[in-house]
Design an enzyme around this catalytic site. Structure first.
Site, short mmCIF file in Angstrom:
data_model
loop_
_atom_site.label_atom_id
_atom_site.label_comp_id
_atom_site.label_asym_id
_atom_site.label_seq_id
_atom_site.Cartn_x
_atom_site.Cartn_y
_atom_site.Cartn_z
N ASN A 176 -10.44 -0.40 0.62
CA ASN A 176 -8.98 -0.31 0.57
C ASN A 176 -8.50 -0.80 -0.80
O ASN A 176 -8.60 -1.99 -1.11
CB ASN A 176 -8.41 -1.18 1.71
CG ASN A 176 -6.90 -1.17 1.76
OD1 ASN A 176 -6.23 -0.75 0.82
ND2 ASN A 176 -6.36 -1.66 2.86
N HIS A 203 -3.31 6.78 2.86
CA HIS A 203 -3.76 5.46 2.40
C HIS A 203 -5.09 5.14 3.07
O HIS A 203 -5.26 5.31 4.27
CB HIS A 203 -2.71 4.41 2.76
CG HIS A 203 -3.20 3.02 2.55
ND1 HIS A 203 -3.85 2.61 1.40
CD2 HIS A 203 -3.17 1.92 3.37
CE1 HIS A 203 -4.18 1.34 1.52
NE2 HIS A 203 -3.79 0.90 2.69
N CYS A 225 0.82 -1.23 0.00
CA CYS A 225 0.00 0.00 0.00
C CYS A 225 0.84 1.27 0.00
O CYS A 225 0.34 2.35 -0.31
CB CYS A 225 -0.95 -0.01 1.19
SG CYS A 225 -1.84 -1.55 1.34
O1 UT7 Z 1 -3.73 -1.60 3.70
C1 UT7 Z 1 -3.29 -2.10 4.92
C2 UT7 Z 1 -4.07 -3.31 5.18
N1 UT7 Z 1 -4.76 -3.55 6.31
C3 UT7 Z 1 -5.19 -2.74 7.29
O2 UT7 Z 1 -4.96 -1.60 7.40
C4 UT7 Z 1 -6.02 -3.39 8.33
C5 UT7 Z 1 -5.79 -2.85 9.70
N2 UT7 Z 1 -6.68 -3.50 10.64
C6 UT7 Z 1 -7.98 -3.15 10.72
O3 UT7 Z 1 -8.44 -2.26 10.03
C7 UT7 Z 1 -8.85 -3.90 11.71
O4 UT7 Z 1 -8.03 -4.69 12.53
C8 UT7 Z 1 -9.93 -4.77 11.01
C9 UT7 Z 1 -10.99 -3.89 10.38
C10 UT7 Z 1 -9.28 -5.67 9.97
C11 UT7 Z 1 -10.61 -5.67 12.04
O5 UT7 Z 1 -11.19 -4.88 13.07
P1 UT7 Z 1 -10.92 -5.25 14.59
O6 UT7 Z 1 -11.72 -4.31 15.40
O7 UT7 Z 1 -9.42 -5.26 14.80
O8 UT7 Z 1 -11.53 -6.70 14.71
P2 UT7 Z 1 -10.82 -8.08 15.12
O9 UT7 Z 1 -9.94 -8.57 14.03
O10 UT7 Z 1 -10.23 -7.91 16.48
O11 UT7 Z 1 -12.08 -9.02 15.21
C12 UT7 Z 1 -13.10 -8.81 16.18
C13 UT7 Z 1 -14.23 -9.79 15.91
C14 UT7 Z 1 -13.76 -11.22 15.74
O12 UT7 Z 1 -14.73 -12.06 16.31
P3 UT7 Z 1 -14.43 -12.82 17.68
O13 UT7 Z 1 -13.22 -13.68 17.43
O14 UT7 Z 1 -14.16 -11.73 18.68
O15 UT7 Z 1 -15.67 -13.59 17.92
C15 UT7 Z 1 -13.78 -11.41 14.24
O16 UT7 Z 1 -13.95 -12.76 13.86
O17 UT7 Z 1 -14.89 -9.43 14.69
C16 UT7 Z 1 -14.97 -10.58 13.87
N3 UT7 Z 1 -14.96 -10.18 12.46
C17 UT7 Z 1 -16.08 -9.90 11.79
N4 UT7 Z 1 -17.38 -9.92 12.13
C18 UT7 Z 1 -18.28 -9.60 11.21
C19 UT7 Z 1 -13.89 -10.00 11.67
N5 UT7 Z 1 -14.31 -9.61 10.45
C20 UT7 Z 1 -15.65 -9.55 10.49
C21 UT7 Z 1 -16.64 -9.22 9.55
N6 UT7 Z 1 -17.94 -9.25 9.96
N7 UT7 Z 1 -16.34 -8.86 8.28
#
Ligand code: UT7
Length: 341
Positions: free
Chosen positions: A298, A268, A113
């Site tokens: 993204n 970004h 990115c």
């Molecule tokens: O270009 C650079 C690339 N990437 C990034 O910049 C990503 C940076 N990270 C983020 O933006 C965030 O970490 C995410 C948006 C990817 C995830 O958000 P989060 O608040 O960090 O969520 P998490 O990964 O801690 O997941 C929390 C919960 C999990 O469930 P459990 O295990 O607590 O039951 C996930 O399984 O949310 C769940 N989850 C979802 N639920 C519904 C993860 N993705 C989804 C989804 N819909 N799409």
């Protein structure tokens, strides 16, 4: 740095297919509420039969037209992509052929990115030559090629698109551009975070001379999903919210510009919460942190030039304003450039 440069023109292209959050909720266990509240994304554009190079060429033609220069006047094409259609030829040479920018030499950059801003900075270094130099810098990404649409943790985040800028040390009519003090860049990398975001290109070779009894070596990153992207979201989030503000502070200190002299930050587009946290950490008015994430998702390295072009076209970014282009991504890589539009 005392650099003569001008961003002569900008362009972008988004494929026509728009996919909103409700459409994802029909194929995976997710909801509009989760996606909007955790990321700020409402919809994204996805390729439907279109290639990375086709989007790159479309964005390039828009930027060339906006710049008012002919393809023949381009000396360098630098393309950024992690989703190229071919291992060779690279994306920049395809853009050269399609646009008939026959006088340009070409190379690609892959810093995930962060790739566009690295390409932008490399072009700027060429512009420091006393010779006339005009560069086309393009980023094009089809993340939909490498996203696993059964993985809710990644598939809802990414979109496809392309953006381009034309940079020159000459005006479109050939007159020399006056040098400006306002250009500098800062880049960093943290290779020890490489495993936070991985997608495999090729398997280890097996060929007629391979020892069939030899065990397949373990993947360096423990990557298990083939070409599909795998991401440790929370780790990348933590990295992004420190690396991006750090890069911005570094570039401010190098240029001697104060934060309140910045008109806009063009970041970004990964997650609206990352933009909010970064603005807060910097003490930057959030209105100055430009965002297209709700409509584009993204688009990896294409996100900065797409955001730049959209705000130029809406009239919000105007000539003479001071901008910071900034990004972070796989690698891990990060950086920022301060420039005048
Ligand atoms: O270009 C650079 C690339 N990437 C990034 O910049 C990503 C940076 N990270 C983020 O933006 C965030 O970490 C995410 C948006 C990817 C995830 O958000 P989060 O608040 O960090 O969520 P998490 O990964 O801690 O997941 C929390 C919960 C999990 O469930 P459990 O295990 O607590 O039951 C996930 O399984 O949310 C769940 N989850 C979802 N639920 C519904 C993860 N993705 C989804 C989804 N819909 N799409």
């Amino acid at each position: 740095m005392n650099t003569p440069y001008k961003i002569l023109g900008t362009g972008s292209y988004l494929p026509p297919l728009t996919v909103d959050n409700e459409m994802y909720a029909k194929i995976i266990d997710t909801s509009d509420e989760w996606i909007t509240s955790r990321t700020g994304i409402s919809r994204r554009h996805l390729c439907d039969g279109e290639t990375t190079w086709e989007m790159a060429v479309k964005a390039s033609f828009v930027a060339l037209k906006d710049a008012g220069v002919s393809p023949e006047s381009i000396d360098i094409i630098i393309a950024s992509t992690l989703t190229n259609d071919y291992t060779t030829p690279n994306l920049s040479t395809i853009i050269q052929d399609e646009t008939k920018a026959v006088n340009a030499f070409c190379f690609d950059v892959n810093a995930a990115c962060t790739g566009f801003i690295q390409a932008f900075d490399i072009a700027m270094r060429y512009l420091m030559s006393p010779e006339p130099v005009t560069a086309l810098v393009v980023a094009s990404e089809s993340l939909s090629k490498i996203v696993d649409f059964s993985d809710r943790r990644t598939c809802v985040l990414f979109g496809d698109g392309a953006g381009a800028v034309v940079l020159s040390n000459r005006e479109a009519d050939g007159k020399t551009v006056a040098p400006t003090e306002v250009y500098d860049a800062f880049f960093g990398a943290q290779g020890d975070g490489g495993g936070y975001m991985t997608g495999k290109a090729f398997e280890v070779a097996t060929h007629p001379f391979s020892d069939p009894d030899k065990a397949v070596p373990e993947d360096r990153f423990g990557h298990e999903t083939g070409i599909f992207l795998s991401m440790k979201g929370p780790e990348v989030y933590r990295f992004a919210t420190t690396a991006m503000p750090h890069a911005i502070e570094e570039v401010l200190s190098r240029t001697g510009i104060r934060l309140d002299e910045i008109d806009y930050v063009v970041p970004h587009q990964a997650n609206d919460r990352i933009l909010q946290a970064s603005a807060k950490r910097l003490g930057l008015d959030f209105e100055k942190m430009l965002s297209t994430i709700a409509e584009t998702g993204n688009t990896s390295s294409a996100s900065v030039p797409i955001c730049l072009d959209q705000y130029v076209r809406s009239g919000q970014i105007r000539r003479g304003q001071t901008l910071i282009l900034t990004g972070f991504g796989g690698g891990l890589t990060y950086g920022a450039c301060a420039c005048i539009f």
